[in-house]
Enzyme design. Structure first.
Site, PDB file in Angstrom:
ATOM      1  N   LYS A 114       0.831  -1.214   0.000  1.00 41.73           N
ATOM      2  CA  LYS A 114       0.000   0.000   0.000  1.00 41.73           C
ATOM      3  C   LYS A 114       0.863   1.262   0.000  1.00 41.73           C
ATOM      4  O   LYS A 114       0.967   1.968   1.006  1.00 41.73           O
ATOM      5  CB  LYS A 114      -0.936  -0.009   1.216  1.00 41.73           C
ATOM      6  CG  LYS A 114      -2.109  -0.962   1.064  1.00 41.73           C
ATOM      7  CD  LYS A 114      -2.971  -1.007   2.297  1.00 41.73           C
ATOM      8  CE  LYS A 114      -3.877   0.170   2.485  1.00 41.73           C
ATOM      9  NZ  LYS A 114      -5.027   0.217   1.580  1.00 41.73           N
TER      10      LYS A 114
HETATM   11  N1  PMP Z   1      -6.893  -2.959  -3.338  1.00 41.44           N
HETATM   12  C1  PMP Z   1      -6.652  -1.692  -2.967  1.00 41.44           C
HETATM   13  C2  PMP Z   1      -6.162  -0.715  -3.989  1.00 41.44           C
HETATM   14  C3  PMP Z   1      -6.892  -1.293  -1.640  1.00 41.44           C
HETATM   15  O1  PMP Z   1      -6.672  -0.032  -1.258  1.00 41.44           O
HETATM   16  C4  PMP Z   1      -7.395  -2.232  -0.704  1.00 41.44           C
HETATM   17  C5  PMP Z   1      -7.672  -1.816   0.707  1.00 41.44           C
HETATM   18  N2  PMP Z   1      -6.564  -1.964   1.529  1.00 41.44           N
HETATM   19  C6  PMP Z   1      -7.609  -3.551  -1.146  1.00 41.44           C
HETATM   20  C7  PMP Z   1      -7.352  -3.880  -2.473  1.00 41.44           C
HETATM   21  C8  PMP Z   1      -8.073  -4.608  -0.192  1.00 41.44           C
HETATM   22  O2  PMP Z   1      -7.038  -4.933   0.712  1.00 41.44           O
HETATM   23  P1  PMP Z   1      -7.325  -5.426   2.191  1.00 41.44           P
HETATM   24  O3  PMP Z   1      -8.259  -6.553   2.064  1.00 41.44           O
HETATM   25  O4  PMP Z   1      -6.004  -5.813   2.722  1.00 41.44           O
HETATM   26  O5  PMP Z   1      -7.929  -4.277   2.914  1.00 41.44           O
END
Ligand code: PMP
Length: 313
Positions: free
Chosen positions: A158
């Site tokens: 991220k």
């Molecule tokens: N893709 C993106 C671009 C995101 O920002 C998120 C949110 N964190 C997700 C997928 C889903 O990730 P997670 O399940 O770890 O929150």
């Protein structure tokens, strides 16, 4: 948003309203930061806060920090302990969103390098209800913006800089009266939502793009892959997905810490299936919601307690 509450900032707990950085901060200019979005779910029956997959979130944060050549004096376990303490200090008896941000903290802007810069991490906790109403399917738009390729910026973690694309896509979708954007890769295959991973169901098979399709390695994605296999006996297939496969799918849903499991009722004004929440999506939603809140009343084949950090407030 209220600035009441306590943040972890520059190594200590201080009032959120006093937790600020200077205008010269490197990360503010260049997006040289990596963050997490973690949910604490309030279990009102047990009067407990239940944080979902806390350690895994910090492991992902530290992988991103490593890519940005950060030197942070904390392990994932240290950061998990700091977070539990911070959530207790804030004392919210409701769902919370926890946002750790590791960033190039030096106040030095004319420097296009990652090294020879100070690093820091801040953590904030805010009350957080539904990001998307999961009781009804949402309407999505294929974005005119493409998901950056990993050859342009690392996509599996991220990184703050990546989110300009997500925000352009979500803004475009909402301005056109859709709820969410689906981003394609440069080659036109499907990557993910602006802040969610994507799954498609066709003839009983559950399919999601692979790691090399530039999607974030989502923790909800990983959880749904396990839950589908353990509880429904369906092994999720990871492969490239074409845009038109989504129009022809029986069900499509999005997953994310903020969005949970969200059914996609239509894409580009075409209904997916009958436009309602599909059967498999519904079962996964119910299972996921009961797991993230630590509800043992709904019987499950597996025990998911290792995913949960629970404590009284
Ligand atoms: N893709 C993106 C671009 C995101 O920002 C998120 C949110 N964190 C997700 C997928 C889903 O990730 P997670 O399940 O770890 O929150």
């Amino acid at each position: 948003m209220s600035t009441e509450g306590t943040a972890f900032h520059k190594g200590e707990k201080i009032l959120l309203k006093d937790a600020s950085v200077g205008i010269m901060t490197h990360a503010m200019h260049y997006g040289t930061a990596v963050f997490e979005g973690i949910r604490g779910n309030w279990n009102s029956d047990k009067k407990e806060m239940v944080i979902f997959r806390l350690n895994e979130h910090y492991e992902r944060l530290l992988r991103g920090a490593n890519i940005l050549r950060m030197n942070l004096p904390y392990t994932a376990e240290d950061l998990s302990n700091i977070t539990v303490d911070l959530v207790k200090t804030n004392g919210y008896q409701e769902d919370v969103y926890i946002r750790p941000l590791a960033y190039k903290s030096q106040e030095l802007v004319a420097n296009l390098k990652l090294h020879e810069l100070d690093d820091d991490i801040s953590i904030i906790v805010v009350p957080f209800g539904a990001y998307i109403d999961n009781d009804k399917p949402i309407n999505c738009q294929t974005s005119s913006w493409r998901r950056p390729e990993d050859t342009m910026m690392p996509t599996g973690v991220k990184l703050s800089g990546l989110y300009t694309t997500s925000i352009l896509a979500k803004t475009e979708a909402v301005a056109a009266n859709f709820d969410e954007a689906i981003l394609l890769n440069h080659d036109g295959t499907v990557s993910e939502g602006s802040g969610e991973n994507l799954f498609m169901i066709k003839n009983g098979e559950i399919i999601t793009p692979t790691e090399t399709d530039n999607c974030l390695l989502g923790i909800t994605r990983d959880s749904i892959i396990s839950i589908a296999e353990n509880e429904l006996g369906i092994k999720v297939k990871e492969r490239q997905i074409h845009r038109s496969e989504l129009y022809l799918a029986d069900e499509v849903f999005l997953t994310g810490t903020a969005a949970h499991v969200t059914s996609v009722g239509s894409l580009d004004n075409r209904n997916i299936g009958n436009g309602q929440i599909g059967k498999i999506t519904k079962s996964l939603q119910e299972l996921y919601f009961s797991i993230v809140i630590g509800d043992e009343k709904k019987s499950k084949k597996e025990n998911y307690s290792s995913w949960l950090t629970s404590f009284k407030i």
